[in-house]
Scaffold this motif. Structure first.
Motif, PDB file in Angstrom:
ATOM      1  N   UNK A 146       0.821  -1.220   0.000  1.00 47.77           N
ATOM      2  CA  UNK A 146       0.000   0.000   0.000  1.00 47.77           C
ATOM      3  C   UNK A 146       0.853   1.268   0.000  1.00 47.77           C
ATOM      4  N   UNK A 165      -0.773  28.445  -1.789  1.00 51.25           N
ATOM      5  CA  UNK A 165      -1.829  27.863  -2.624  1.00 51.25           C
ATOM      6  C   UNK A 165      -1.442  26.462  -3.071  1.00 51.25           C
ATOM      7  N   UNK A 169      -1.086  23.865  -0.460  1.00 52.59           N
ATOM      8  CA  UNK A 169      -2.271  23.803   0.422  1.00 52.59           C
ATOM      9  C   UNK A 169      -1.834  23.882   1.887  1.00 52.59           C
ATOM     10  N   UNK A 183       1.809   8.611  -2.003  1.00 52.62           N
ATOM     11  CA  UNK A 183       1.620   8.871  -0.578  1.00 52.62           C
ATOM     12  C   UNK A 183       0.594   9.977  -0.320  1.00 52.62           C
ATOM     13  N   UNK A 184       0.513  10.975  -1.205  1.00 56.35           N
ATOM     14  CA  UNK A 184      -0.518  12.008  -1.020  1.00 56.35           C
ATOM     15  C   UNK A 184      -1.912  11.428  -1.271  1.00 56.35           C
ATOM     16  N   UNK A 214      -2.829   8.301  -1.002  1.00 57.72           N
ATOM     17  CA  UNK A 214      -3.196   7.275  -0.037  1.00 57.72           C
ATOM     18  C   UNK A 214      -3.060   7.735   1.417  1.00 57.72           C
ATOM     19  N   UNK A 215      -1.843   7.885   1.843  1.00 61.21           N
ATOM     20  CA  UNK A 215      -1.625   8.108   3.272  1.00 61.21           C
ATOM     21  C   UNK A 215      -2.243   9.436   3.740  1.00 61.21           C
ATOM     22  N   UNK A 216      -2.043  10.490   2.926  1.00 62.24           N
ATOM     23  CA  UNK A 216      -2.511  11.810   3.373  1.00 62.24           C
ATOM     24  C   UNK A 216      -3.909  12.151   2.862  1.00 62.24           C
ATOM     25  N   UNK A 217      -4.498  11.309   2.037  1.00 64.01           N
ATOM     26  CA  UNK A 217      -5.827  11.568   1.453  1.00 64.01           C
ATOM     27  C   UNK A 217      -5.919  13.009   0.939  1.00 64.01           C
ATOM     28  N   UNK A 218      -4.953  13.369   0.104  1.00 62.14           N
ATOM     29  CA  UNK A 218      -4.841  14.714  -0.449  1.00 62.14           C
ATOM     30  C   UNK A 218      -4.642  14.578  -1.962  1.00 62.14           C
ATOM     31  N   UNK A 239      -5.577  16.165  -4.452  1.00 59.42           N
ATOM     32  CA  UNK A 239      -5.287  17.381  -5.217  1.00 59.42           C
ATOM     33  C   UNK A 239      -3.783  17.632  -5.292  1.00 59.42           C
ATOM     34  N   UNK A 240      -3.013  16.986  -4.440  1.00 56.91           N
ATOM     35  CA  UNK A 240      -1.552  17.143  -4.482  1.00 56.91           C
ATOM     36  C   UNK A 240      -0.873  15.832  -4.899  1.00 56.91           C
ATOM     37  N   UNK A 277       1.217  13.123  -6.578  1.00 53.70           N
ATOM     38  CA  UNK A 277       2.561  13.318  -7.140  1.00 53.70           C
ATOM     39  C   UNK A 277       2.597  13.018  -8.632  1.00 53.70           C
ATOM     40  N   UNK A 316     -11.630  23.443   3.272  1.00 55.30           N
ATOM     41  CA  UNK A 316     -10.413  23.575   4.069  1.00 55.30           C
ATOM     42  C   UNK A 316     -10.543  24.687   5.102  1.00 55.30           C
ATOM     43  N   UNK A 349      -5.847  24.096  -3.473  1.00 56.35           N
ATOM     44  CA  UNK A 349      -5.400  23.910  -4.853  1.00 56.35           C
ATOM     45  C   UNK A 349      -6.289  22.886  -5.536  1.00 56.35           C
ATOM     46  N   UNK A 392     -15.932  15.168  -5.234  1.00 55.92           N
ATOM     47  CA  UNK A 392     -17.113  15.532  -4.439  1.00 55.92           C
ATOM     48  C   UNK A 392     -17.372  17.037  -4.463  1.00 55.92           C
TER      49      UNK A 392
END
Lengths: 369, 369, 369, 369
Positions: free
Chosen positions: A81, C302, C305, D104-105, D107-111, D113-114, D116, D177, D312, D317
């Motif tokens: 993962x 920005x 974030x 990692x963004x 999955x781990x950080x649930x971000x 929009x960032x 990689x 945010x 960003x 959703x």
């Protein structure tokens, strides 16, 4: 693969002895699928509930949702993962919940723990159709493509991860929903696996004092080693009002900032709300099974300006956190010490009995010896 | 001051007629104290509970905790809570709660609504010792130094503020503890004063859809004018499961993001938890009085990953917000229309009867005619 | 009181030697006022800035805003902030900030640290009018009624509290505004008093890893003892890109979850934003003085974030937390070790020189020997 | 499909005219892929930046990231993101960002929009390899399996969605945010598409007053219609201090609770921080492109106890919210009115010129007439 069958402990009826029998191994693996040779499977208290038919799961079932094993084969290149390449022989664990990824909870609400079509290995994955081997109480475990697998670091003992069990990720999820802030006072109701996990996280997050209400004595002794400041033995202090009195003594007469229920018996919630100070927070974490309603006074919520939270199951990033935590803090929170009983696959019924009777710390099954 | 006595409606015993009799006005005012000539006092549903002895308040008591009047005299220079100079003749209102400012809730936890020594005008301020006049059902009201007084803007009708009553500030406090986010779906249980206040704030904060469950029909009609999208009349839809069915229809089959209980009857909470979607939030706002426990299933909290909040009373900044809101949005949320009955001070018992029988929108007493 | 004068170190001009001279003690104390015999006064880096005229404070001034003393006399019965009765001889400390309690920040926004009329002992309390003695660099300190006084527990050494100084409460305030969550990775820019306080709180709250960027070496050694996982010595790693490289190495190549700036030089913020991962949080804590603008790229906010927070000063409940923390965790975070230099009142100029030249850990003045 | 080619506006070099030429349509569609016949493509200000080479995207490129079309063909059964079945002829839109789902963004950080490895249709999807048609300025648009597609409700005009454009989802993300709370005062810097979206959300969420700083006059007039309370025309009030003075006038002399930067010029941030009250919040939303650093004083962050946020791009959703909002509130926020210019595909260069010169409200390209 050299063998074509794998022994599995199959529950065909509730409240009946579980039988070990061979089930077919897959001839080939679809892309992304992984076959694991199980080295250790935790026997969770939930498995006892499952065996008693309290959660109404589909049968026949191979139970086991806290499992570690070695990669035996993979359908093409598969990563874990976190992006690590997986090779045959790698020691891995995985999340048991498999959300569908497409329902409104998975997508719009980003709440995969409440997926409308959630599957969980060892819980609602019957073994009468291929790929059969979808639970931990077996020599092999089949992981479907998309399962969140974690390659375990060499310096993390299997005993640590299984010792912490699903209780730890459940608590890490709960912490995410209701963080404990540094220097808050904390009551933990329950000294079982979930209570111990709650204690470890609360302690590591700087809560103070931490008061554990539970029993029996050996569990409380372990809580002491894990950082509890005050222990209230329910076998000794049998009156709930007296227990509340002790909590008040250590919390300026007001009650704790945070209370975490890790008992699973509804009356614990009844006892618990008055243990929080006005404006405090209460986590209902132990009521995973439906043990029915209990008499509660909602006026307390209004008057005390309480916040009450629930948390259910876990997500992959909680496993990643758990693995890292157990590795980094093994001296301070020796979860590996919890494992007191080891059973062979054939001893599966004995293992469940031991857990049901609270005779064990944590019991594990080692299906491959 | 030219007169030396002021007529007040004194409750000397629970469930007995209230008697109007003269009480002494203060000869002089201590620094910071203010004497107000009451022009309008709201008759709150809580007053009915007080009169029935359900909150065990000290007697004799002048009730009235939603009051507007004109400054009659002041002990030196006094400013209102926002720093405006107060002059004789200024129209003012004030917060009824007087936290001590020194207990652990006031100081350490910054939770003055749970002050350990809280006084509230018209609730626990008996009138048998000076300064006697500490409730709204009287020709004059004495305000102790430190009371949070608000000079009312000329374009805010007294009827708006009393029409909204303490329900509005209670809801503004609740919103602060559990904000409703823009575009969230919202169920409001109850169409009384608190429900209407909840509806106004939810609507103004952009919740959508807003579903109100309550009755009778005239209250629901008012909810329609205040912006409710869906009305469920409990007199027509008598089955709780059917009511839930309607809620699910308007919330993607899952339940609402936010549910606000504004009923005050414990079974409302029983009905309410299943109205929230998994991961949703529930505010227990109506259970101000202790109406006893009810059967509730804590498993729902865990499984649904609910957040349940309580909120009690209000703080001065909620009054400041309420005044500004009522002034700015009087067209969209015509709270002044709620006032359907006006009584003289001598009609105090009649006023309480009218409120007790739900015959009124909002009843007010105008002690000076 | 037997004496009528108290010696005080009076700053009459910026950048000029401070002179010790006697100032009158109060003949009587108004109700609630307290006179304290100073036993220990911390010399804060801010005092050096004050002495250089960088904050434009009113003169003549007795500096000293981190002070401990014994109650010498009180105007009637006085309690400490937590409700403990104060007696002559009790060892106490107090918050230096005195918010007005009536401005819009104090009231409506509940942000007393930004009070529009804020007074701070030893900072903007000139000593040319009675009660004169409003700073710590003197044999006595006058505390006005309403000051948040704290009776110190017997098992808390004065050296611990002064060693931690105002840096600790500043950090506790910052933590309240931007909590560090359990198991987050954390970079602390700066190894001075504020950086050390940030490290202690981050460590106690379970952050991991904690990376400190600063110098010189002895300060970093202390950081090691206080729980830092990675130390980056700016005297050795002089290139900011290389420092960033080390941070990335320990944070999965992305940057830290949380970065806390404790330097006070604007370029630290320039270096700091890229040290946080995308979606990370950044606390600008060191920029207490206005050191002017610096070139910053808002596009980073920005694109990454980022969340950037500021925190200023502290409130009484932060002092209560600090006292409790220092008492409970003195073994793990030995702040008392910071005190390396003790000066008499007459050595005040020497003390400021020592702090200005970074030769000291923490310097204190003991005005009564 | 009857045709084998589709006309597309291909940008082969920055700052050079864009050329319309035929590109091959796919012979077959892989499972989950969808081919859309484009009916309307928004010309976003970002496209002007892309054309000027300011974002360094790969060429050749078909721009267009705000697109609506009709399903022309699909690779098997495909559902939209909310689970609706998609049929040929259905009118749809989709999110342009395609996160990888495995970094990692993601999955781990649930971000996401960032992400990689993020791809965005019309931005970094060059058209020199199959499936070529990955931008909106073309007769057809190819959607890869996994794209978040939204079937549009019949009562939502295409003009509303394209009129709101990517600005609205960007703002909905920003709101998530940094929520604007009910009754907060709000300054919006900028009256362009992002500013207008910010205004609509702030207004619908109950912010009050809402002050817009921008120009030219026709844009401000539109802001008036969308609910702005105060307009500050930068063409008339040219001095930033005077603009701040007007903001202070409407915010109790302290500044706004919330300021949202929607300008994109770094100096806006310079002007903006002082527009927020102490303890206020600031959203840097406009700095999508890197326009370089600017002189900023970090002391302001500390002293004002500011919170500064960045946001960003957007997630699926946010699109679901946008579609629902536009449908439900079309009367209050008539985004469809923004569309002032329609161009054919061949007029693509004219369309970009019009947007670059700020001559338009919103310009759209209708590639199929």
């Amino acid at each position: 693969m050299s063998t074509t069958k794998s022994n599995a402990a199959v529950m065909s009826a509730f409240n009946q002895p579980i039988e070990v029998r061979p089930l077919p191994l897959p001839a080939t693996l679809a892309p992304g699928d992984v076959l694991v040779r199980v080295t250790m499977a935790g026997v969770c208290g939930t498995d006892v509930h499952l065996h008693k038919g309290q959660l109404n799961v589909p049968l026949p079932l191979i139970m086991g949702h806290e499992t570690i094993g070695e990669i035996a084969a993979a359908g093409g290149e598969v990563n874990d993962w976190l992006g690590n390449t997986l090779n045959v022989g790698d020691r891995v664990s995985w999340t048991v919940g498999m959300p569908c990824g497409t329902c409104r909870y998975c997508r719009f609400h980003r709440l995969p723990s409440r997926c409308l079509n959630r599957k969980a290995y060892g819980v609602n994955t019957p073994c009468d159709c291929p790929p059969h081997l979808l639970g931990g109480y077996a020599q092999h475990h089949h992981l479907r493509a998309g399962t969140a697998i974690f390659k375990l670091p060499a310096d993390l003992a299997s005993e640590s991860l299984i010792g912490a069990g699903c209780a730890l990720v459940t608590m890490i999820h709960a912490y995410e929903k209701m963080p404990i802030r540094w220097a808050e006072s904390c009551v933990i109701q329950g000294a079982g696996p979930v209570g111990l996990a709650a204690l470890a996280i609360a302690s590591d997050a700087g809560a103070r004092p931490i008061i554990v209400i539970g029993g029996p004595k050996d569990r409380l002794d372990r809580c002491k080693r894990f950082g509890a400041d005050v222990l209230i033995n329910i076998d000794e202090v049998k009156d709930a009002d007296k227990r509340r009195g002790i909590v008040l003594e250590h919390t300026n007469g007001l009650g704790a900032d945070v209370v975490i229920e890790c008992v699973g018996i509804p009356t614990a919630v009844q006892e618990g709300w008055p243990l929080a100070r006005d404006g405090g927070r209460y986590m209902v974490l132990g009521q995973y099974c439906d043990a029915g309603p209990v008499s509660l006074n909602p006026h307390l919520i209004t008057k005390k300006e309480l916040e009450v939270y629930g948390s259910y199951g876990s997500e992959p990033h909680h496993w990643a956190r758990a693995i890292e935590f157990l590795r980094a803090r093994k001296d301070r929170y020796p979860f590996h010490e919890l494992i007191t009983h080891r059973f062979s696959l054939e001893q599966v019924n004995e293992a469940l009995d031991a857990v049901a009777s609270w005779r064990t710390g944590k019991a594990v099954i080692c299906p491959n010896g």
